[in-house]
Design an enzyme around this catalytic site. Sequence first.
Site, PDB file in Angstrom:
ATOM      1  N   LYS A   1     -12.264  -1.868   6.559  1.00 19.41           N
ATOM      2  CA  LYS A   1     -11.534  -2.747   7.471  1.00 19.41           C
ATOM      3  C   LYS A   1     -12.121  -2.688   8.887  1.00 19.41           C
ATOM      4  O   LYS A   1     -12.382  -3.699   9.488  1.00 19.41           O
ATOM      5  CB  LYS A   1     -10.046  -2.387   7.515  1.00 19.41           C
ATOM      6  CG  LYS A   1      -9.371  -2.198   6.144  1.00 19.41           C
ATOM      7  CD  LYS A   1      -9.116  -3.472   5.423  1.00 19.41           C
ATOM      8  CE  LYS A   1      -8.681  -3.398   3.971  1.00 19.41           C
ATOM      9  NZ  LYS A   1      -7.847  -2.329   3.493  1.00 19.41           N
TER      10      LYS A   1
ATOM     11  N   ASP B   1      -1.982   6.819   6.269  1.00 18.91           N
ATOM     12  CA  ASP B   1      -3.003   5.888   5.779  1.00 18.91           C
ATOM     13  C   ASP B   1      -3.361   4.998   6.965  1.00 18.91           C
ATOM     14  O   ASP B   1      -2.554   4.186   7.402  1.00 18.91           O
ATOM     15  CB  ASP B   1      -2.419   5.066   4.616  1.00 18.91           C
ATOM     16  CG  ASP B   1      -3.361   3.965   4.133  1.00 18.91           C
ATOM     17  OD1 ASP B   1      -4.446   3.776   4.728  1.00 18.91           O
ATOM     18  OD2 ASP B   1      -2.997   3.283   3.142  1.00 18.91           O
TER      19      ASP B   1
ATOM     20  N   TRP C   1       0.848  -1.208   0.000  1.00 22.78           N
ATOM     21  CA  TRP C   1       0.000   0.000   0.000  1.00 22.78           C
ATOM     22  C   TRP C   1       0.872   1.242   0.000  1.00 22.78           C
ATOM     23  O   TRP C   1       0.606   2.210  -0.716  1.00 22.78           O
ATOM     24  CB  TRP C   1      -0.964   0.010   1.189  1.00 22.78           C
ATOM     25  CG  TRP C   1      -1.950  -1.114   1.148  1.00 22.78           C
ATOM     26  CD1 TRP C   1      -2.104  -2.107   2.074  1.00 22.78           C
ATOM     27  CD2 TRP C   1      -2.904  -1.391   0.114  1.00 22.78           C
ATOM     28  NE1 TRP C   1      -3.102  -2.971   1.676  1.00 22.78           N
ATOM     29  CE2 TRP C   1      -3.602  -2.561   0.493  1.00 22.78           C
ATOM     30  CE3 TRP C   1      -3.233  -0.767  -1.096  1.00 22.78           C
ATOM     31  CZ2 TRP C   1      -4.617  -3.119  -0.301  1.00 22.78           C
ATOM     32  CZ3 TRP C   1      -4.242  -1.322  -1.886  1.00 22.78           C
ATOM     33  CH2 TRP C   1      -4.920  -2.482  -1.485  1.00 22.78           C
TER      34      TRP C   1
HETATM   35  C1  LIG Z   1      -7.093  -1.981   2.128  1.00 27.10           C
HETATM   36  C2  LIG Z   1      -6.073  -0.928   2.222  1.00 27.10           C
HETATM   37  C3  LIG Z   1      -5.922   0.054   1.225  1.00 27.10           C
HETATM   38  C4  LIG Z   1      -6.749   0.077  -0.038  1.00 27.10           C
HETATM   39  O1  LIG Z   1      -7.983   0.588   0.233  1.00 27.10           O
HETATM   40  P1  LIG Z   1      -9.059   0.809  -0.954  1.00 27.10           P
HETATM   41  O2  LIG Z   1     -10.187   1.417  -0.176  1.00 27.10           O
HETATM   42  O3  LIG Z   1      -9.369  -0.542  -1.516  1.00 27.10           O
HETATM   43  O4  LIG Z   1      -8.475   1.716  -1.954  1.00 27.10           O
HETATM   44  C5  LIG Z   1      -4.952   1.024   1.408  1.00 27.10           C
HETATM   45  N1  LIG Z   1      -4.183   1.036   2.495  1.00 27.10           N
HETATM   46  C6  LIG Z   1      -4.287   0.116   3.469  1.00 27.10           C
HETATM   47  C7  LIG Z   1      -3.386   0.174   4.652  1.00 27.10           C
HETATM   48  C8  LIG Z   1      -5.240  -0.904   3.363  1.00 27.10           C
HETATM   49  O5  LIG Z   1      -5.355  -1.824   4.315  1.00 27.10           O
END
Ligand SMILES: *Cc1c(COP(=O)(O)O)cnc(C)c1O
Length: 355
Positions: free
Chosen positions: A189, A165, A99
């Site tokens: 999540k 993030d 990511w």
């Molecule tokens: C799942 C995830 C993403 C991607 O998220 P999307 O909503 O599918 O774009 C980005 N960063 C982390 C840390 C993730 O767990």
Amino acid sequence: MKKHNFFAGPSIMPDFTIQNTAEAIKDFGGMGLSIMEISHRSKEFVAVMDEARQGFKDLLNIPAGYEVVFLGGGASLQFAMVPFNIMKKKAAYLNTGSWASKAIKEAKFFGEVDVVGSSQDQNFNYIPEYTIPEDADYFHITTNNTIYGTEIREDIKSPVPLVADMSSDIFSRPMDVSRYGIIYGGAQKNLAPSGVTFVIIKEELLGKVDRHIPTMLDYRTHIKKESMFNTPPVVPVFAAVQTLRWLKQNGGVEAMEKINIEKANLLYEEIERNKLFKPTVTKAKDRSLMNVCFVMNETYSELEKPFLEFATSRGMMGIKGHRDVGGFRASLYNAMPRESVEALMDCMKEFEQNH
Ligand SMILES: *Cc1c(COP(=O)(O)O)cnc(C)c1O
């Protein structure tokens, strides 16, 4: 048979969220209409959006000077929106996984990217050391690396605005939002179904770049229109509000952190104790409370598939590791009860006895 949901994302949600959302899909607040078929500008839905914004502020103690917006596009769109809005010349990034790598790739479209640390040499199984350059416009981290099971669980002090993030660990612990410039994440999540993305923004960071920003990609548009510039993802926002209520009713992020530490410790201890398994993240301080990654010990590697089958037959869902890591990953988000962790541990113990 009871199913135990260890999926990494989309992932387990509180029953409270699922029940209330199911109800609102049939009849929203006694209106006699589904939440899916009313205007997002109706006073009933505007109240939902207001509650979502306020819930974030209350639960995370967000100080004045910050705004919260709810967008589409996932965390992946934020990989580009962050540099689009606040990168003047140069940004620093910590590469802790795929990511983070994707965020780095997007930032390079907007300027110079200084990757100040990387754990790629060991397939991202640790949090690397780094020094933050004082001339960077911001420093970007991924607090929880969902795929590899590493986590930065402290609010680090950064001399430049800190961008995080937090897709997979938002609301898992109390945090000091004032240490951050921007916090973003996909909801799927630890909060709501997929389709909504949250962004917490320190407003003073905006409006400082020379480039033109398309209206939809400009954070100021969404702050000004209170996340109603275009049609928001109404059902995911409604579900998020239910989870925010559930969090408040269950002691907030302080209580979550306590339970999350308990759950993760139980499982890591069993992985260490059990002769068949070992954790992939060797340094305990780097281990994620949200995604516990483990593999078979070398001598038992042929038991990987049989264990997966055995655990699945006992109702353990979603424990197969990400293809980049292999082995197993048990995701223990807020909504996961301790009993599910114990059920997985029982499986591991029984499987050990059988071999
Ligand atoms: C799942 C995830 C993403 C991607 O998220 P999307 O909503 O599918 O774009 C980005 N960063 C982390 C840390 C993730 O767990």
